[in-house]
Design a protein around this motif. Sequence first.
Motif, PDB file in Angstrom:
ATOM      1  N   ILE A 181      42.455  38.845  38.669  1.00  0.00           N
ATOM      2  CA  ILE A 181      42.794  39.764  39.760  1.00  0.00           C
ATOM      3  C   ILE A 181      42.661  41.224  39.340  1.00  0.00           C
ATOM      4  O   ILE A 181      42.021  42.029  40.036  1.00  0.00           O
ATOM      5  CB  ILE A 181      44.212  39.477  40.295  1.00  0.00           C
ATOM      6  CG1 ILE A 181      44.253  38.092  40.951  1.00  0.00           C
ATOM      7  CG2 ILE A 181      44.632  40.553  41.299  1.00  0.00           C
ATOM      8  CD1 ILE A 181      45.632  37.645  41.390  1.00  0.00           C
ATOM      9  N   GLU A 182      43.234  41.594  38.214  1.00  0.00           N
ATOM     10  CA  GLU A 182      43.205  42.994  37.790  1.00  0.00           C
ATOM     11  C   GLU A 182      41.777  43.510  37.630  1.00  0.00           C
ATOM     12  O   GLU A 182      41.448  44.611  38.094  1.00  0.00           O
ATOM     13  CB  GLU A 182      43.977  43.179  36.483  1.00  0.00           C
ATOM     14  CG  GLU A 182      44.020  44.624  36.027  1.00  0.00           C
ATOM     15  CD  GLU A 182      44.881  44.845  34.801  1.00  0.00           C
ATOM     16  OE1 GLU A 182      45.004  46.014  34.359  1.00  0.00           O
ATOM     17  OE2 GLU A 182      45.438  43.848  34.277  1.00  0.00           O
ATOM     18  N   ASN A 212      39.133  42.435  39.115  1.00  0.00           N
ATOM     19  CA  ASN A 212      38.509  42.535  40.428  1.00  0.00           C
ATOM     20  C   ASN A 212      38.934  43.795  41.172  1.00  0.00           C
ATOM     21  O   ASN A 212      38.125  44.399  41.883  1.00  0.00           O
ATOM     22  CB  ASN A 212      38.823  41.294  41.263  1.00  0.00           C
ATOM     23  CG  ASN A 212      37.770  40.214  41.117  1.00  0.00           C
ATOM     24  OD1 ASN A 212      36.895  40.062  41.956  1.00  0.00           O
ATOM     25  ND2 ASN A 212      37.856  39.459  40.018  1.00  0.00           N
ATOM     26  N   MET A 213      40.186  44.188  41.014  1.00  0.00           N
ATOM     27  CA  MET A 213      40.627  45.446  41.647  1.00  0.00           C
ATOM     28  C   MET A 213      39.866  46.624  41.035  1.00  0.00           C
ATOM     29  O   MET A 213      39.426  47.530  41.741  1.00  0.00           O
ATOM     30  CB  MET A 213      42.137  45.640  41.461  1.00  0.00           C
ATOM     31  CG  MET A 213      43.017  44.543  42.050  1.00  0.00           C
ATOM     32  SD  MET A 213      42.732  44.161  43.804  1.00  0.00           S
ATOM     33  CE  MET A 213      41.916  42.564  43.664  1.00  0.00           C
ATOM     34  N   LEU A 214      39.693  46.595  39.723  1.00  0.00           N
ATOM     35  CA  LEU A 214      38.954  47.652  39.032  1.00  0.00           C
ATOM     36  C   LEU A 214      37.495  47.688  39.494  1.00  0.00           C
ATOM     37  O   LEU A 214      36.935  48.762  39.763  1.00  0.00           O
ATOM     38  CB  LEU A 214      39.033  47.439  37.521  1.00  0.00           C
ATOM     39  CG  LEU A 214      38.251  48.422  36.645  1.00  0.00           C
ATOM     40  CD1 LEU A 214      38.809  49.829  36.803  1.00  0.00           C
ATOM     41  CD2 LEU A 214      38.310  47.988  35.180  1.00  0.00           C
ATOM     42  N   LEU A 215      36.869  46.509  39.592  1.00  0.00           N
ATOM     43  CA  LEU A 215      35.474  46.427  40.025  1.00  0.00           C
ATOM     44  C   LEU A 215      35.280  47.014  41.411  1.00  0.00           C
ATOM     45  O   LEU A 215      34.347  47.780  41.669  1.00  0.00           O
ATOM     46  CB  LEU A 215      35.008  44.968  40.023  1.00  0.00           C
ATOM     47  CG  LEU A 215      34.463  44.397  38.719  1.00  0.00           C
ATOM     48  CD1 LEU A 215      34.244  42.904  38.860  1.00  0.00           C
ATOM     49  CD2 LEU A 215      33.142  45.092  38.345  1.00  0.00           C
ATOM     50  N   GLU A 216      36.165  46.631  42.346  1.00  0.00           N
ATOM     51  CA  GLU A 216      36.015  47.128  43.719  1.00  0.00           C
ATOM     52  C   GLU A 216      36.139  48.633  43.765  1.00  0.00           C
ATOM     53  O   GLU A 216      35.319  49.318  44.386  1.00  0.00           O
ATOM     54  CB  GLU A 216      37.057  46.489  44.633  1.00  0.00           C
ATOM     55  CG  GLU A 216      36.881  46.853  46.116  1.00  0.00           C
ATOM     56  CD  GLU A 216      37.425  48.220  46.494  1.00  0.00           C
ATOM     57  OE1 GLU A 216      36.968  48.791  47.508  1.00  0.00           O
ATOM     58  OE2 GLU A 216      38.307  48.747  45.771  1.00  0.00           O
ATOM     59  N   LYS A 217      37.163  49.152  43.109  1.00  0.00           N
ATOM     60  CA  LYS A 217      37.379  50.599  43.150  1.00  0.00           C
ATOM     61  C   LYS A 217      36.205  51.351  42.514  1.00  0.00           C
ATOM     62  O   LYS A 217      35.806  52.420  42.988  1.00  0.00           O
ATOM     63  CB  LYS A 217      38.686  50.961  42.435  1.00  0.00           C
ATOM     64  CG  LYS A 217      39.943  50.499  43.170  1.00  0.00           C
ATOM     65  CD  LYS A 217      40.161  51.249  44.474  1.00  0.00           C
ATOM     66  CE  LYS A 217      41.448  50.843  45.156  1.00  0.00           C
ATOM     67  NZ  LYS A 217      41.738  51.620  46.362  1.00  0.00           N
ATOM     68  N   ILE A 246      50.263  40.936  42.657  1.00  0.00           N
ATOM     69  CA  ILE A 246      49.494  41.394  41.487  1.00  0.00           C
ATOM     70  C   ILE A 246      48.385  42.350  41.930  1.00  0.00           C
ATOM     71  O   ILE A 246      48.191  43.423  41.350  1.00  0.00           O
ATOM     72  CB  ILE A 246      48.901  40.199  40.726  1.00  0.00           C
ATOM     73  CG1 ILE A 246      50.029  39.323  40.150  1.00  0.00           C
ATOM     74  CG2 ILE A 246      47.976  40.665  39.606  1.00  0.00           C
ATOM     75  CD1 ILE A 246      49.571  37.985  39.633  1.00  0.00           C
ATOM     76  N   ALA A 247      47.670  41.958  43.007  1.00  0.00           N
ATOM     77  CA  ALA A 247      46.573  42.800  43.502  1.00  0.00           C
ATOM     78  C   ALA A 247      47.077  44.175  43.915  1.00  0.00           C
ATOM     79  O   ALA A 247      46.489  45.204  43.560  1.00  0.00           O
ATOM     80  CB  ALA A 247      45.878  42.104  44.673  1.00  0.00           C
ATOM     81  N   GLY A 288      46.150  48.051  42.475  1.00  0.00           N
ATOM     82  CA  GLY A 288      45.321  48.971  43.252  1.00  0.00           C
ATOM     83  C   GLY A 288      44.935  48.555  44.642  1.00  0.00           C
ATOM     84  O   GLY A 288      44.397  49.370  45.402  1.00  0.00           O
ATOM     85  N   ALA A 289      45.160  47.301  45.056  1.00  0.00           N
ATOM     86  CA  ALA A 289      44.856  46.911  46.433  1.00  0.00           C
ATOM     87  C   ALA A 289      45.745  47.703  47.384  1.00  0.00           C
ATOM     88  O   ALA A 289      46.918  47.950  47.098  1.00  0.00           O
ATOM     89  CB  ALA A 289      45.055  45.414  46.631  1.00  0.00           C
ATOM     90  N   ASP A 290      45.203  48.084  48.537  1.00  0.00           N
ATOM     91  CA  ASP A 290      45.897  48.984  49.453  1.00  0.00           C
ATOM     92  C   ASP A 290      46.385  48.308  50.731  1.00  0.00           C
ATOM     93  O   ASP A 290      47.233  48.853  51.441  1.00  0.00           O
ATOM     94  CB  ASP A 290      44.941  50.118  49.857  1.00  0.00           C
ATOM     95  CG  ASP A 290      44.348  50.819  48.656  1.00  0.00           C
ATOM     96  OD1 ASP A 290      45.072  51.594  48.011  1.00  0.00           O
ATOM     97  OD2 ASP A 290      43.163  50.574  48.341  1.00  0.00           O
ATOM     98  N   PHE A 291      45.840  47.111  51.015  1.00  0.00           N
ATOM     99  CA  PHE A 291      46.043  46.482  52.328  1.00  0.00           C
ATOM    100  C   PHE A 291      45.990  44.982  52.095  1.00  0.00           C
ATOM    101  O   PHE A 291      45.022  44.469  51.524  1.00  0.00           O
ATOM    102  CB  PHE A 291      44.897  46.946  53.235  1.00  0.00           C
ATOM    103  CG  PHE A 291      45.043  46.704  54.706  1.00  0.00           C
ATOM    104  CD1 PHE A 291      46.259  46.464  55.313  1.00  0.00           C
ATOM    105  CD2 PHE A 291      43.897  46.737  55.519  1.00  0.00           C
ATOM    106  CE1 PHE A 291      46.349  46.260  56.678  1.00  0.00           C
ATOM    107  CE2 PHE A 291      43.971  46.539  56.883  1.00  0.00           C
ATOM    108  CZ  PHE A 291      45.204  46.303  57.465  1.00  0.00           C
ATOM    109  N   LEU A 292      47.046  44.271  52.476  1.00  0.00           N
ATOM    110  CA  LEU A 292      47.113  42.826  52.265  1.00  0.00           C
ATOM    111  C   LEU A 292      47.057  42.088  53.592  1.00  0.00           C
ATOM    112  O   LEU A 292      47.816  42.405  54.509  1.00  0.00           O
ATOM    113  CB  LEU A 292      48.406  42.441  51.537  1.00  0.00           C
ATOM    114  CG  LEU A 292      48.705  43.082  50.188  1.00  0.00           C
ATOM    115  CD1 LEU A 292      50.022  42.530  49.635  1.00  0.00           C
ATOM    116  CD2 LEU A 292      47.564  42.850  49.202  1.00  0.00           C
TER     117      LEU A 292
END
Length: 435
Positions: A277-278, A280-285, A318-319, A323-327
């Motif tokens: 998960i971590e 993937n958040m880095l990759l997206e950003k 965790i997301a 760094g995830a902003d919207f769930l």
Amino acid sequence: MNKKYTTQMNAAKKGIITNEMLEVARKENINIDELIEKMKRGVIVIPCNKNHASISPEGIGSGLRTKINVNLGISKDSSDFEKEIRKVKKAIEMEAEAIMDLSSFGKTREFRKELVDISSAMIGTVPIYDLVGYYDKDLKDITAKEFLNVVEEHGKNGVDFITIHAGLNKETIKVFKRNKRLNNIVSRGGSLTYLWMQINNKENPYYEYFDELLDICVKYDITLSLGDACRPGSVNDATDASQIKELMVLGELTLRAWEKDVQVIVEGPGHMAIDEIESNMLLEKKLCHGAPFYVLGPIVTDVAPGYDHITSAIGGAIAASKGADFLCYVTPAEHLRLPNEEDMIEGIIAVKIAAHAGDIGKKIKNAKEWDYKMSVARQNLDWETMFSLSIYEEKARRYRKESKPEIEDTCTMCGKMCSMRNMNKIMKGEEVDIL
């Protein structure tokens, strides 16, 4: 809308302070100049269609509270219009910041218009779900122009953000075909787009006519939610070539949207093991230039049908902390049926817990203050304050009422052995009676 600007992003770039910006700054307790600076860069969005009069604007993105979305809508197997509207009202009562109308059958336009009329929450849709019903013909016979016409209709109706699977282009499909998956394409909108492209041997209309799509977004100030057609549908498929290829395309489309002052959210996984998960958040950003990230879950294990509100809340927390902003919420009915009202309530509670836990982890301003107040109330055995601070007060009160203790300031779990009660007495020098 003020004629001096076209979209919220355009206003930010011009240094114009809109009413929506002022409201978001007030809700988030942040400086308006900081908000505008981040909106100019696209790392904060305020989805707010100029035709959605009843909206209470919310910001999504960097440094803001993690927002939640609730999926609702009518389908062929469950087309009770009024039942879904009752669920909508309950979701708004529970303070969901966004509602996505996933209607795919029946009076979709009527449902969507009533939803926009009554909702203070942001409204999202997936226009491709509406294509077949809107034109009353097979998907294969729908033209590229008709894809865009439905987007225009949703814009007129006041929809604030739309999910568009524009990253599933011919190049992405080549990668998908070369890299076998366990669960292929699990996104409903993505699979419909793939089907249309394969049957007609044509490019994805949303990708081929992306500039025309952006023009519609500018016209109504629709925020573009770039859908992840290749999101993993099992932990076995997470972070594979198809997912990453599509994410790279979404990053390119994000820049094109920003050039026209269209606000962008990027959608993400999906099913994914905790340890991925971590990254993937880095990759997206990184690949999508800091655009707000909107995730479904992530669902961290595939073996819990009936409990996927829990598997997704684990991943969502965790997301959000990374760094995830919207769930997007997931209910106990995920993978099994259309959720009923009780399923919806459980899903909302789970995702609200995940969002708040994530906010504590990423140190959102004042996030821990809520927990501090609860801890004070617990230490003081102040039950009324505990109830009022609960994420779902109704259930907390019901549990207390169903099991009354002998000693009023305790509960039936510990009774006179209550640590809070006894420590309070000891610290005050009072006698402690456990028997």
